[in-house]
Enzyme design. Structure first.
Site, mmCIF file in Angstrom:
data_model
loop_
_atom_site.group_PDB
_atom_site.id
_atom_site.type_symbol
_atom_site.label_atom_id
_atom_site.label_comp_id
_atom_site.label_asym_id
_atom_site.label_seq_id
_atom_site.Cartn_x
_atom_site.Cartn_y
_atom_site.Cartn_z
ATOM 1 N N TYR A 1 83.066 25.465 39.112
ATOM 2 C CA TYR A 1 83.493 26.234 38.049
ATOM 3 C C TYR A 1 82.956 26.985 37.893
ATOM 4 O O TYR A 1 81.995 27.242 37.766
ATOM 5 C CB TYR A 1 83.446 24.878 36.400
ATOM 6 C CG TYR A 1 84.319 25.154 35.203
ATOM 7 C CD1 TYR A 1 85.387 25.889 35.411
ATOM 8 C CD2 TYR A 1 83.261 25.606 34.772
ATOM 9 C CE1 TYR A 1 86.117 25.952 34.112
ATOM 10 C CE2 TYR A 1 83.716 26.296 32.962
ATOM 11 C CZ TYR A 1 85.243 26.108 33.284
ATOM 12 O OH TYR A 1 85.889 26.733 31.846
ATOM 13 N N ASP B 1 76.566 32.311 40.541
ATOM 14 C CA ASP B 1 77.013 31.431 39.602
ATOM 15 C C ASP B 1 75.541 30.264 39.018
ATOM 16 O O ASP B 1 75.995 29.722 39.126
ATOM 17 C CB ASP B 1 78.280 30.927 39.547
ATOM 18 C CG ASP B 1 78.503 30.601 37.934
ATOM 19 O OD1 ASP B 1 77.749 30.550 37.256
ATOM 20 O OD2 ASP B 1 80.065 29.863 37.788
ATOM 21 N N LYS C 1 74.786 30.369 29.215
ATOM 22 C CA LYS C 1 73.751 28.914 28.957
ATOM 23 C C LYS C 1 71.849 29.490 28.478
ATOM 24 O O LYS C 1 72.256 30.090 27.444
ATOM 25 C CB LYS C 1 74.288 28.098 29.434
ATOM 26 C CG LYS C 1 75.538 27.554 29.958
ATOM 27 C CD LYS C 1 76.110 26.298 30.575
ATOM 28 C CE LYS C 1 78.015 26.363 30.875
ATOM 29 N NZ LYS C 1 78.486 25.685 31.649
HETATM 30 C C1 LIG Z 1 79.402 26.432 31.470
HETATM 31 C C2 LIG Z 1 80.360 27.304 32.928
HETATM 32 C C3 LIG Z 1 81.216 29.241 33.006
HETATM 33 C C4 LIG Z 1 81.572 29.439 31.909
HETATM 34 O O1 LIG Z 1 80.660 29.466 30.719
HETATM 35 P P1 LIG Z 1 81.717 29.769 29.599
HETATM 36 O O2 LIG Z 1 80.202 30.123 28.892
HETATM 37 O O3 LIG Z 1 81.910 28.303 29.149
HETATM 38 O O4 LIG Z 1 82.250 30.772 29.606
HETATM 39 C C5 LIG Z 1 81.170 29.022 33.977
HETATM 40 N N1 LIG Z 1 79.925 29.187 35.833
HETATM 41 C C6 LIG Z 1 79.412 27.647 35.031
HETATM 42 C C7 LIG Z 1 78.889 27.913 36.913
HETATM 43 C C8 LIG Z 1 79.243 27.351 34.337
HETATM 44 O O5 LIG Z 1 78.947 26.109 34.329
#
Ligand SMILES: *Cc1c(COP(=O)(O)O)cnc(C)c1O
Length: 428
Positions: A142, A237, A265
């Protein structure tokens, strides 16, 4: 009717599903989500006064525990100076400098407001830098909800991306190619099939949005080699793993350097923040230095920067925090493994550092198709058993358990004995 039930009913009238992010609605496990009133350390307290031991931690940002006094102090000080100026500030300069000093692959970094935005912008930078359009992502990874990344794999690897959400035009996903996690061959095939067309390979270095799936030995370094060979930008990511697996993230943990990295995060400590950065050569493509446009009214917000800067500084000054949360992660994983072995339950436990996942499938889980074999009904029953005992897990089989520095060994042991009741219930 409980306060949560009452609030959920009200919220559903005015917010789609009653929530501002879909997983919070408990659709995959059923029931009413507790509405959270406040939190302290490792504990969440809902509107009805119920206490829960928190294994979500806001999906990762809360690494030191809720309401950490130093972070709250830093935020309070910042708030008193003004909420936003839309102008350059000292905190932004310090945050960028700190991030680049902690993560060796970062030469420059740009702050944004979410992980979604970070990934979307990093891909734009990679496309601008290479002059190529296509990207490769992995099934089950994701990367936020931008149009081009809402793609599930077609029937075969060689098919072009099909949007997995309504409202995404076909045209937005035509350049998104999908490979299988932990399968270098699937990546090589795509790079050969589309020579000089692939701008970037984007990967979660630990996949943590299909449950937790660790990279196989050689997978990340193999991606590095393929990207070098084909002139493709490698993007990690690290929105979950960044500053969680260690001060230099998954790239430090596994010893593989990407060209660009996305963060979110943990770097906001609970405030809405994202960032993308990496090689100077690529980042200098971004406006105003270069032709790749990217902007944000609230980007680098002083209150968010104060929170992130404080959390990252604490993590840098206290490396023992990582030792502690990683040790707790190990205790949790080992304890869950012991339980499912004793109960002969068709489950498996995955995870690394302070991330953990209990899959309701015997495993091993190495990619998306393995993860899809889970018994989500049984997960739902386990979830409600845990919730009723005061253990707040993510309400989906395909999410991680997150630990914080506020968790203790005793809390883990209590959690394990309550989990054991679920698996060994037939034995009594
Ligand atoms: C949470 C997440 C996102 C998206 O971040 P948001 O702040 O919710 O837009 C993108 N990549 C990874 C791996 C994630 O866990």
């Amino acid at each position: 009717m409980t306060q949560s039930e009452h609030l959920f009913k009200r919220a559903k009238q005015f917010i789609p599903g009653g929530v501002n992010s879909p997983v919070r609605a408990y659709q995959s496990v059923g029931g009413t989500p507790p509405f959270i009133a406040k939190a302290e350390g490792a504990t969440l307290i809902d509107e009805d006064g119920n206490h829960y031991l928190d294994y979500v931690n806001s999906w990762g940002p809360i690494l030191l525990g809720h309401n950490h006094p130093e972070i709250i102090g830093a935020v309070t000080q910042a708030v008193q100076k003004g909420l936003s100026f839309g102008a350059a500030t000292r905190a932004e300069a310090e945050m960028a400098e700190l991030m680049c000093s902690l993560v060796p692959s970062l030469e420059m970094v740009r702050m944004v407001n979410s992980g979604t935005e970070a990934v979307m912008s990093a891909i734009r930078a990679a496309r601008g830098y290479t002059g190529r359009d296509k990207i490769i992502k992995f099934e089950g990874c994701y990367h936020g909800h931008s149009d081009g990344l809402l793609v599930k794999a077609g029937s075969g690897l060689m098919t072009q991306g099909v949007p997995s959400s309504a409202g995404v035009p076909q045209g937005c996903t035509l350049d998104t190619l999908t490979a299988s996690y932990n399968d270098l061959h699937s990546v090589r095939q795509l790079l050969e099939r589309y020579p000089n067309q692939v701008a970037a390979v984007i990967v979660e270095p630990v996949a943590a949005n299909m449950g937790v799936v660790e990279p196989a030995e050689g997978f990340l370094s193999g991606l590095r080699n393929l990207c070098d060979r084909y002139g493709t930008v490698l993007i990690f990511d690290e929105v979950i793993t960044g500053f969680r697996l260690g001060i230099d993230g998954a790239q430090g943990y596994y010893g593989v350097q990407p060209d660009l990295t996305t963060f979110g995060k943990v770097i906001g400590a609970g405030m809405p923040v994202g960032a993308y950065g990496g090689k100077r050569e690529i980042m200098q493509m971004v406006s105003p230095c270069g032709p790749v446009y990217q902007a944000g009214t609230l980007s680098g917000n002083p209150v968010a920067m104060a929170a992130g800067l404080c959390q990252l500084t604490l993590l840098h000054d206290h490396p023992e925090i990582y030792d502690a949360i990683n040790r707790l992660g190990k205790l949790l994983r080992q304890g869950l493994r012991d339980i499912i072995t004793r109960a002969k339950a068709p489950c498996c436990v995955t995870g690394v550092g302070s991330l953990c996942c209990l899959f309701f499938t015997p495993g091993p889980v190495t990619d998306y198709s393995c993860a899809q074999r889970c018994d989500t009904g049984e997960f739902g029953r386990y979830f409600h058993h845990m919730l009723s005992g005061g253990y707040y897990l993510a309400p989906s089989q395909f999410e991680a358990m997150f630990l914080s520095f506020s968790h203790t060994e005793q809390m883990i042991r209590d959690t394990l004995s309550h989990a054991a009741e679920f698996f060994l219930r037939g034995d009594q």
